[in-house]
Design a protein around this motif. Structure first.
Motif, short mmCIF file in Angstrom:
data_model
loop_
_atom_site.label_atom_id
_atom_site.label_comp_id
_atom_site.label_asym_id
_atom_site.label_seq_id
_atom_site.Cartn_x
_atom_site.Cartn_y
_atom_site.Cartn_z
N GLU A 21 39.77 -14.93 -1.02
CA GLU A 21 38.59 -15.75 -1.30
C GLU A 21 37.49 -14.90 -1.92
OE1 GLU A 21 37.47 -17.76 2.25
OE2 GLU A 21 39.30 -18.99 2.27
N ASP A 23 33.91 -14.72 -2.69
CA ASP A 23 32.60 -15.32 -2.40
C ASP A 23 31.54 -14.23 -2.36
OD1 ASP A 23 33.10 -14.01 -0.05
OD2 ASP A 23 33.54 -15.83 1.10
N ALA A 24 30.38 -14.56 -1.80
CA ALA A 24 29.28 -13.60 -1.81
C ALA A 24 29.65 -12.32 -1.07
CB ALA A 24 28.04 -14.23 -1.17
N TYR A 54 40.17 -19.22 -3.63
CA TYR A 54 38.86 -19.88 -3.64
C TYR A 54 37.87 -19.01 -4.40
CZ TYR A 54 34.30 -21.46 -1.93
OH TYR A 54 33.02 -21.89 -1.85
N MET A 55 37.01 -19.65 -5.16
CA MET A 55 35.99 -18.89 -5.85
C MET A 55 34.65 -19.61 -5.70
SD MET A 55 35.76 -17.65 -9.78
CE MET A 55 35.30 -19.26 -10.35
N ALA A 56 33.67 -18.94 -5.12
CA ALA A 56 32.33 -19.50 -4.97
C ALA A 56 31.47 -19.09 -6.16
CB ALA A 56 31.70 -19.01 -3.67
N SER A 57 30.25 -19.55 -6.15
CA SER A 57 29.32 -19.24 -7.23
C SER A 57 29.22 -17.72 -7.45
CB SER A 57 27.95 -19.83 -6.90
OG SER A 57 26.98 -19.36 -7.81
N GLY A 59 31.48 -15.58 -7.14
CA GLY A 59 32.66 -15.15 -7.88
C GLY A 59 32.48 -15.39 -9.37
N GLU B 84 23.42 -15.76 -2.02
CA GLU B 84 24.37 -16.80 -2.43
C GLU B 84 24.35 -17.99 -1.48
OE1 GLU B 84 26.68 -17.46 -4.74
OE2 GLU B 84 26.23 -15.76 -6.02
N ASN B 85 24.14 -17.71 -0.22
CA ASN B 85 24.22 -18.77 0.79
C ASN B 85 22.86 -19.08 1.39
OD1 ASN B 85 27.11 -19.23 0.78
ND2 ASN B 85 27.23 -17.12 1.50
N TYR B 252 29.55 -26.75 -5.34
CA TYR B 252 29.66 -25.29 -5.28
C TYR B 252 28.36 -24.61 -5.70
CZ TYR B 252 34.58 -26.61 -5.53
OH TYR B 252 35.79 -27.21 -5.33
#
Lengths: 110, 705
Positions: A21, A23-24, A54-57, A59, B84-85, B252
């Motif tokens: 995954e 992510d941040a 999975y790729m978040a912002s 990424g 980011e979160n 997202y």
């Protein structure tokens, strides 16, 4: 699944395989691999994503960084991305900036 | 050497802090942390509230140390945040005094007015959790988008053809053919770029895309129980954030990338992007509305208030933004500069723009500072500024909106005059002549060119074109207000039956009237604007105010492209015809004389007899000829163009003016003929060069070459 990234340099081609995954939390590790790959001055940067789930912002941010870090003369290949990742790249338009392929070897000879 | 200005000096709990930088306002990512900056003229203290994304309760609250305030600005750097979160808000304390306009309440968590991404309505139409204390949640955005060689296109305004669209309505219908996950989003507009090109538009005007709450004032229809939403979105929550629910990637948090990618691709295809912006009021409503942001930050500054402390309501929407207060003026300017520089937006259409010319007590200003500031701003210098030159408080400024050489106007007079001429009203020939020339009666004396006039016959507000020729009155029962909402002055004509009919002659007349309207619009000087779906004969079943419907009443049915294919081809032809003929797109007004020595005036007027227009009260016919040698003030050469309009109830013979000896008239458009148009460049010769028979309610366009 936790994130992993490994880099291989084959002459003028740098291949980074990423899994898990993105992510941040994992983005900095990926970014480090990109900087390492960039140091080898490759002509092609191949991002092998078959195991990326999975790729978040964050990424996407690193992918944008990769493209800009490499410069306009380096082709960036996104290889074997899964549906979710591919969808995200399409919707955000990043697919226009890179070469999307199922396999690197066939894409590069095509 | 290591920088020392990026090291913490203070701490609060586990958070390491440093006095921030007042500029830029908002939350900005810097090395090692985030710079938060917010201002209030009347607050006495400020607390930063931090959330982990989607969590109802904050993870931390950090009171700004007193030494972090400079003037009225609190600024603070917080280090090592998981940006980011991160979602963030503020609490502000200060006086509570209704009559004085102070509404401070430290219980409320307030959204940053400069928020670049706003969470909380991530996916369109999902009922929010109303118990959440922080509904519209500020987040950080990133400026790393790769624009390549892109920048705003700067198409000369007179060369524009605008298409007004609703982002969701354009592709939400299942017939749109886009991927299900793209429906109703920016990504889907991108999928439809080939359609827009085929149609022939070179600018899209997006109905509001700043973050709004589709659930604001949501209600159930009193009879049908259907859920009615704030579908159009003319009620801004945040001025710097794109509507998350319009992005396939909103869930997202990638809406910024998705919208930028759309703009970039549109530009690549020669299409500009104009945003419909709403600065006249906000989503905080009247005295009973929610605390979202401004109300709790500095109510007295941001809103126009009566001496008793109530909200002025020039917008018809509960409150009125205090646009000519210097603070508010600056945030509007910051906002527009941000959209132009960060999103490469080409222009703006200002909803109820006359409000922007009122002083803090509501009186119209002769020289409104905000309008002047926008007109002379260096970043906005090349972008289009378009005013809806009226407001709900009775100010109507079409023709007199303070322009500073920059502002164009939605020409409401054009709309009304052309509708009356179209339905065959007496006494409209003179007004129609003004419409065709870019309304020099309104603009020429002030030195404003034809492109000042945004010409439209239909817009989101009112009937669609198909309904304009099918209904005499509005039919708004579906809006749940017992048909009391929406305009009663529609200047529409149902052609003989109200609504749907099987009568072939009525249907044929309606088809002609739709084509007549499109043809008139496309041969008028000025900037034509087409409403989404009019090229396909889209109907709203006589509803002229569909602001609350998230359903097929508003969604474009793409099957119309098959059933009304002929109409689409006709409209597309008219748009391409306009693009092919510079004489239709002049920068300056006609002079009604021959100033290039062609033997013809730049424009000449005709009727059933050549050279003799019938200007009488009873007249319902008009024709004009444009001399191609005068195109763009004689700087380019075009064909001669002759347009005849017979809005009379009978067939009439129109004598056509003679061309120079070597040239012949050719038929491009004749809405009265079964063959209503011919492709550009291969138009057939006019059978009798001296005239043509025009059936009732028809328009012909001839090309002399």
């Amino acid at each position: 699944m936790s994130f992993s990234a490994t880099t291989q340099i084959n002459g003028k081609t740098a291949i980074i395989s990423i899994a898990g995954e993105l992510d941040a939390a994992s983005a900095p590790a990926f970014r480090q691999e990109i900087e390492q790959a960039a140091a080898a001055n490759p002509e092609h940067l191949v991002l092998e994503m078959s195991e990326l789930e999975y790729m978040a912002s964050a990424g996407l941010r690193v992918l944008i960084f990769a493209k800009q870090k490499m410069g306009v003369n380096v082709d960036v290949y996104v290889v074997a991305a899964q549906e979710m990742v591919l969808e995200t790249l399409e919707k955000t338009g990043f697919d226009q900036s890179v070469i999307i392929a199922d396999r690197y070897d066939t894409a590069v000879t095509a | 050497m290591e920088r020392i200005d990026i090291h913490p000096t203070h701490s609060s709990g586990n958070y390491r802090l440093r006095c921030g930088r007042p500029l830029p306002f908002g939350a900005t990512l810097i090395a090692g942390g985030v710079n938060f900056s917010i201002y209030s003229s009347h607050a006495t203290s400020c607390t930063l509230v931090l959330f982990k994304r989607h969590q109802p309760e904050p993870v931390a609250e950090i009171l700004f140390p007193e030494e972090f305030r400079i003037g009225n600005v609190w600024s603070m750097i917080v280090f090592d945040l998981d940006y980011e979160n991160l979602e963030y808000g503020y609490r502000m304390d200060g006086p509570v005094d209704f009559q004085q306009g102070h509404w401070f309440n430290p219980q409320k968590i307030l959204m940053d007015p400069y928020a670049k991404i706003i969470g909380g309505r991530d996916v369109w139409g999902i009922e929010p959790d109303w118990s959440n204390a922080y509904q519209h949640r500020a987040r950080l955005a990133f400026d790393d988008f790769d624009w390549g060689n892109d920048r705003p296109l700067e198409i000369p305004p007179e060369d524009q053809i605008i298409y007004e669209m609703h982002v969701r309505g354009f592709t939400q219908h299942p017939s749109s053919g886009v991927k299900e996950t793209h429906r109703g989003t920016f990504a889907a507009v991108r999928d439809k770029i080939p359609y827009l090109k085929q149609l022939g538009v070179n600018a899209i005007e997006l109905m509001p895309i700043f973050e709004f709450d589709e659930f604001e004032n949501s209600r159930c229809h009193p009879e049908t129980n259907e859920l009615l939403l704030n579908y159009w979105g003319y009620s801004t929550v945040g001025f710097f954030a794109p509507k998350a629910g319009y992005a396939a990637t909103g869930k997202y948090g990638m809406q910024v990338d998705e919208l930028k990618s759309l703009v970039k691709d549109l530009h690549k295809n020669g299409i500009e992007v104009i945003l419909d912006v709403v600065f006249n009021h906000t989503a905080e409503g009247n005295e009973n509305g929610p605390y979202i942001s401004f109300r709790g930050i500095d109510n007295k500054t941001y809103y126009m208030l009566t001496p008793e402390g109530y909200y002025f309501n020039f917008s018809g929407c509960g409150n009125t933004l205090n646009c000519n207060h210097p603070i508010v003026r600056n945030i509007v300017l910051d906002c527009l500069r941000y959209w132009v520089s960060e999103y490469h937006i080409d222009g703006f259409r200002f909803d109820l723009a006359s409000i922007l010319g009122r002083d803090p007590w509501g009186a119209p200003l002769a020289n409104p500072p905000l309008l002047e500031t926008l007109a002379f701003d260096p970043i906005l210098a090349k972008c289009k500024l378009i005013a809806e030159a009226w407001d709900a408080g009775g100010l109507y400024q079409v023709g007199s909106f303070p322009a500073y050489g920059r502002w164009a106007e939605w020409n409401g007079k054009y709309r009304d005059d052309i509708r009356q001429f179209l339905k065959g009203d007496a006494g409209k020939v003179g007004a129609m002549a003004q419409c065709l020339q870019g309304s020099p009666d309104l603009y020429a004396s002030a030195g404003r060119g034809p492109a000042t006039s945004i010409n439209f016959i239909t817009a989101h507000d009112g009937f669609t074109l198909a309904d304009l020729v099918s209904y005499n009155g509005k039919h708004n029962a579906a809006n749940g207000e017992y048909n009391s909402d929406g305009s009663n002055d529609n200047e529409s004509w149902n052609c003989g039956a109200e609504g749907w009919t099987e009568d072939p002659s009525i249907n044929a007349l309606r088809q002609r009237q739709i084509r007549n309207a499109i043809a008139m619009l496309m041969v008028s000087q000025g900037v034509p604007m087409l409403l989404m779906g009019d090229e396909l004969g889209r109907s709203q079943h006589g509803n002229n105010n569909t602001y609350c419907h998230d359903n097929e009443l508003n969604w474009l049915d793409w099957d119309l492209l098959k059933t009304n294919q002929d109409l689409f081809h006709f409209v597309s032809h008219c748009l391409h015809f306009r693009q092919a003929h510079p004489v239709l797109r002049n920068r300056y007004h006609f002079q009604n004389r021959d100033y290039v020595g062609s033997g013809y005036a730049d424009i000449s007027w005709h009727g059933t007899q050549a050279w003799q227009a019938d200007w009488s009260e009873a007249s319902r016919t008009l024709a004009f000829m444009l001399c191609g040698k005068h195109a763009k003030q004689g700087s380019v050469t075009d064909n001669y163009i002759y347009v005849a309009m017979n809005m009379y109830w009978d067939t009439q013979w129109f004598e056509v003016p003679a061309l120079p000896a070597s040239l012949k008239w050719h038929v491009s458009v004749n809405t009265g003929s079964p063959f209503d148009h011919f492709a550009i460049g291969v138009e057939p010769e006019l059978e009798h060069q001296h005239g043509l028979l025009m059936r009732d309610h028809s328009v012909a366009i001839l090309v002399g070459r």
